[in-house]
Design a protein around this motif. Structure first.
Motif, PDB file in Angstrom:
ATOM      1  N   SER A  80     -45.244 -12.469  39.690  1.00  0.00           N
ATOM      2  CA  SER A  80     -43.813 -12.181  39.785  1.00  0.00           C
ATOM      3  C   SER A  80     -43.063 -12.703  38.568  1.00  0.00           C
ATOM      4  N   ARG A  81     -43.651 -13.671  37.867  1.00  0.00           N
ATOM      5  CA  ARG A  81     -43.038 -14.251  36.666  1.00  0.00           C
ATOM      6  C   ARG A  81     -43.629 -13.676  35.383  1.00  0.00           C
ATOM      7  N   GLY A  82     -44.416 -12.617  35.524  1.00  0.00           N
ATOM      8  CA  GLY A  82     -45.012 -11.988  34.354  1.00  0.00           C
ATOM      9  C   GLY A  82     -46.202 -12.739  33.791  1.00  0.00           C
ATOM     10  N   LEU A  83     -46.808 -13.617  34.592  1.00  0.00           N
ATOM     11  CA  LEU A  83     -47.958 -14.410  34.178  1.00  0.00           C
ATOM     12  C   LEU A  83     -49.195 -13.889  34.896  1.00  0.00           C
ATOM     13  N   VAL A  84     -50.264 -13.654  34.164  1.00  0.00           N
ATOM     14  CA  VAL A  84     -51.457 -13.036  34.742  1.00  0.00           C
ATOM     15  C   VAL A  84     -52.464 -14.122  35.122  1.00  0.00           C
ATOM     16  N   PRO A  85     -52.820 -14.228  36.406  1.00  0.00           N
ATOM     17  CA  PRO A  85     -53.792 -15.244  36.831  1.00  0.00           C
ATOM     18  C   PRO A  85     -55.175 -14.977  36.235  1.00  0.00           C
ATOM     19  N   SER A  86     -55.839 -16.044  35.834  1.00  0.00           N
ATOM     20  CA  SER A  86     -57.202 -15.942  35.325  1.00  0.00           C
ATOM     21  C   SER A  86     -58.183 -15.945  36.499  1.00  0.00           C
ATOM     22  N   PRO A  87     -59.475 -15.685  36.255  1.00  0.00           N
ATOM     23  CA  PRO A  87     -60.470 -15.731  37.342  1.00  0.00           C
ATOM     24  C   PRO A  87     -61.022 -17.140  37.571  1.00  0.00           C
ATOM     25  N   PHE A  88     -60.186 -18.160  37.349  1.00  0.00           N
ATOM     26  CA  PHE A  88     -60.610 -19.554  37.505  1.00  0.00           C
ATOM     27  C   PHE A  88     -59.736 -20.257  38.540  1.00  0.00           C
ATOM     28  N   PHE A  89     -60.303 -21.310  39.148  1.00  0.00           N
ATOM     29  CA  PHE A  89     -59.576 -22.086  40.153  1.00  0.00           C
ATOM     30  C   PHE A  89     -59.968 -23.551  40.005  1.00  0.00           C
ATOM     31  N   ARG A  90     -58.977 -24.430  40.094  1.00  0.00           N
ATOM     32  CA  ARG A  90     -59.267 -25.867  40.129  1.00  0.00           C
ATOM     33  C   ARG A  90     -58.807 -26.436  41.458  1.00  0.00           C
ATOM     34  N   PHE A  91     -59.721 -27.068  42.173  1.00  0.00           N
ATOM     35  CA  PHE A  91     -59.373 -27.696  43.439  1.00  0.00           C
ATOM     36  C   PHE A  91     -58.510 -28.933  43.194  1.00  0.00           C
ATOM     37  N   PRO A  92     -57.416 -29.092  43.937  1.00  0.00           N
ATOM     38  CA  PRO A  92     -56.638 -30.327  43.864  1.00  0.00           C
ATOM     39  C   PRO A  92     -57.531 -31.538  44.155  1.00  0.00           C
ATOM     40  N   GLY A  93     -57.401 -32.570  43.321  1.00  0.00           N
ATOM     41  CA  GLY A  93     -58.241 -33.751  43.475  1.00  0.00           C
ATOM     42  C   GLY A  93     -59.697 -33.485  43.168  1.00  0.00           C
ATOM     43  N   LEU A  94     -60.021 -32.275  42.718  1.00  0.00           N
ATOM     44  CA  LEU A  94     -61.400 -31.821  42.516  1.00  0.00           C
ATOM     45  C   LEU A  94     -62.200 -31.927  43.808  1.00  0.00           C
ATOM     46  N   VAL A  95     -61.528 -31.796  44.954  1.00  0.00           N
ATOM     47  CA  VAL A  95     -62.146 -31.976  46.269  1.00  0.00           C
ATOM     48  C   VAL A  95     -62.375 -30.617  46.931  1.00  0.00           C
ATOM     49  N   SER A  96     -63.606 -30.378  47.393  1.00  0.00           N
ATOM     50  CA  SER A  96     -63.934 -29.096  48.019  1.00  0.00           C
ATOM     51  C   SER A  96     -65.123 -29.292  48.958  1.00  0.00           C
ATOM     52  N   ASP A  97     -65.474 -28.231  49.682  1.00  0.00           N
ATOM     53  CA  ASP A  97     -66.676 -28.230  50.515  1.00  0.00           C
ATOM     54  C   ASP A  97     -67.308 -26.845  50.451  1.00  0.00           C
ATOM     55  N   GLY A  98     -68.380 -26.644  51.221  1.00  0.00           N
ATOM     56  CA  GLY A  98     -69.087 -25.376  51.175  1.00  0.00           C
ATOM     57  C   GLY A  98     -68.231 -24.197  51.585  1.00  0.00           C
ATOM     58  N   ALA A  99     -67.403 -24.379  52.606  1.00  0.00           N
ATOM     59  CA  ALA A  99     -66.555 -23.278  53.063  1.00  0.00           C
ATOM     60  C   ALA A  99     -65.544 -22.888  51.990  1.00  0.00           C
ATOM     61  N   ALA A 100     -64.984 -23.880  51.304  1.00  0.00           N
ATOM     62  CA  ALA A 100     -64.020 -23.593  50.241  1.00  0.00           C
ATOM     63  C   ALA A 100     -64.697 -22.855  49.084  1.00  0.00           C
ATOM     64  N   MET A 101     -65.901 -23.286  48.735  1.00  0.00           N
ATOM     65  CA  MET A 101     -66.633 -22.611  47.661  1.00  0.00           C
ATOM     66  C   MET A 101     -66.989 -21.181  48.048  1.00  0.00           C
ATOM     67  N   ASN A 102     -67.359 -20.976  49.297  1.00  0.00           N
ATOM     68  CA  ASN A 102     -67.687 -19.619  49.748  1.00  0.00           C
ATOM     69  C   ASN A 102     -66.477 -18.703  49.658  1.00  0.00           C
ATOM     70  N   LEU A 103     -65.293 -19.240  49.952  1.00  0.00           N
ATOM     71  CA  LEU A 103     -64.090 -18.427  49.842  1.00  0.00           C
ATOM     72  C   LEU A 103     -63.814 -18.064  48.384  1.00  0.00           C
ATOM     73  N   LEU A 104     -64.006 -19.027  47.471  1.00  0.00           N
ATOM     74  CA  LEU A 104     -63.806 -18.705  46.055  1.00  0.00           C
ATOM     75  C   LEU A 104     -64.749 -17.595  45.622  1.00  0.00           C
ATOM     76  N   SER A 105     -65.995 -17.648  46.093  1.00  0.00           N
ATOM     77  CA  SER A 105     -66.941 -16.586  45.759  1.00  0.00           C
ATOM     78  C   SER A 105     -66.450 -15.244  46.263  1.00  0.00           C
ATOM     79  N   GLU A 106     -65.942 -15.207  47.495  1.00  0.00           N
ATOM     80  CA  GLU A 106     -65.398 -13.974  48.062  1.00  0.00           C
ATOM     81  C   GLU A 106     -64.223 -13.467  47.233  1.00  0.00           C
ATOM     82  N   LEU A 107     -63.420 -14.401  46.686  1.00  0.00           N
ATOM     83  CA  LEU A 107     -62.231 -14.038  45.918  1.00  0.00           C
ATOM     84  C   LEU A 107     -62.519 -13.844  44.428  1.00  0.00           C
ATOM     85  N   SER A 108     -63.799 -13.887  44.039  1.00  0.00           N
ATOM     86  CA  SER A 108     -64.221 -13.654  42.642  1.00  0.00           C
ATOM     87  C   SER A 108     -63.651 -14.701  41.687  1.00  0.00           C
ATOM     88  N   LEU A 109     -63.618 -15.960  42.117  1.00  0.00           N
ATOM     89  CA  LEU A 109     -63.065 -17.047  41.315  1.00  0.00           C
ATOM     90  C   LEU A 109     -64.135 -18.067  40.963  1.00  0.00           C
TER      91      LEU A 109
END
Length: 309
Positions: A224-253
């Protein structure tokens, strides 16, 4: 506390937030994965569909260069490829490799360049903050320019994006003048954090968190601000689990960690993903980064260059 956070998350995603001047209207936003070709014959993968000011658009990624594009759907034609073919591309291989197990609680995903890189990757987190923006950091990076825009990966949260319109305008201006080449990396919308809660129930792992909404709402607001999202994601605190990683895979990130979080005493080496905070929350990291950026022979590389062919 958990119920309260869940309710606040849901409400904030559906209550209209103040829009920046001249913001584009982005609606009907959803994830997909479709092989397409543009008018120039370039093979892309459409990873999101939406309407921009009522016109059908696609967020598409070049799987070879990892560059993203906001394109009218009318400019794209379908290609005959199966979903499995996505994972044969440079982008697909990175998504698969860095979302696969075993999954660590902290610093999962890519943490440095896959191959020998003659330089560093500067990643700047913009978590929610009321403190002054670290403009000096970006000025020091831009000063490295030798006639070409200096690459910087900006890990932005929605709360910061919404509350810092002047700073967003400054970064857009640096890009427009050719001083900086910003890769806009999704860092979630809220970046929830409770210092009293264990990591396994904190950040995006807090019970009741809608991770899909955290990811997609941030992308929508960037567009909406004219900025194009990249195909990368950084988890806040660098904290994640298997379910979160699986979702990123589904979202092509591709998840992006770091091996040189300067404020934690981690020393950068060639190929390192350097992590600093540009939101005023971690001045120690800035104090360590500035001498590095102002030193001799410093070469910053675009985040996409960290991944093999």
């Amino acid at each position: 506390m958990r119920l309260r956070y869940s309710l606040l998350l849901i409400l904030s995603l559906f209550i209209a937030v103040p829009r920046a001047a001249h913001a584009l209207e982005i609606t009907e936003y959803r994830a997909l994965r479709e092989p397409v070709v543009d008018r120039s014959g370039r093979h892309l993968w459409a990873v999101r569909s939406f309407k921009e000011e009522g016109v059908p658009h696609r967020l598409a990624v070049d799987p070879a260069t990892l560059q993203s594009f906001d394109l009218p759907a009318a400019d794209l034609a379908p290609r005959r490829e199966a979903d499995a073919d996505f994972y044969a591309t440079r982008l697909g291989r990175a998504v698969k490799r860095y979302t696969a197990g075993p999954h660590r609680l902290q610093n999962g995903g890519a943490t440095r360049a896959e191959t020998g890189a003659d330089g560093f990757f500067l990643t700047v987190d913009l978590c929610p903050s009321k403190r002054p923006f670290e403009r000096e950091l970006f000025e020091a990076a831009a000063a490295l320019s030798t006639g070409r825009a200096v690459p910087v990966a900006v890990m932005v949260t929605g709360v910061w994006l919404d509350s810092h319109p002047d700073e967003v305008a400054y970064l857009k201006g640096e890009v427009a003048t050719g001083r900086l080449a910003v890769t806009w990396v999704n860092h979630s919308w809220h970046h929830h954090y409770d210092p009293k809660v264990p990591l396994a129930d904190n950040f995006l792992l807090a019970p009741g968190t809608d991770l899909r909404a955290e990811v997609l709402h941030l992308e929508q607001q960037l567009l909406s601000r004219g900025l194009v999202p990249s195909p990368f994601f950084r988890f806040p605190g660098l904290v994640s689990d298997g379910a979160a990683m699986n979702l990123l895979s589904e979202l092509s990130l591709v998840p992006i960690g770091a091996d040189a979080w300067l404020a934690k005493g981690e020393q950068p080496r060639r190929g390192s993903f350097i992590l600093v905070h540009g939101n005023g929350n971690e001045p120690k990291g800035i104090r360590l980064a500035l001498p590095l950026l102002k030193g001799t022979g410093v070469h910053l590389l675009p985040l996409a260059a960290a991944f093999g062919d």
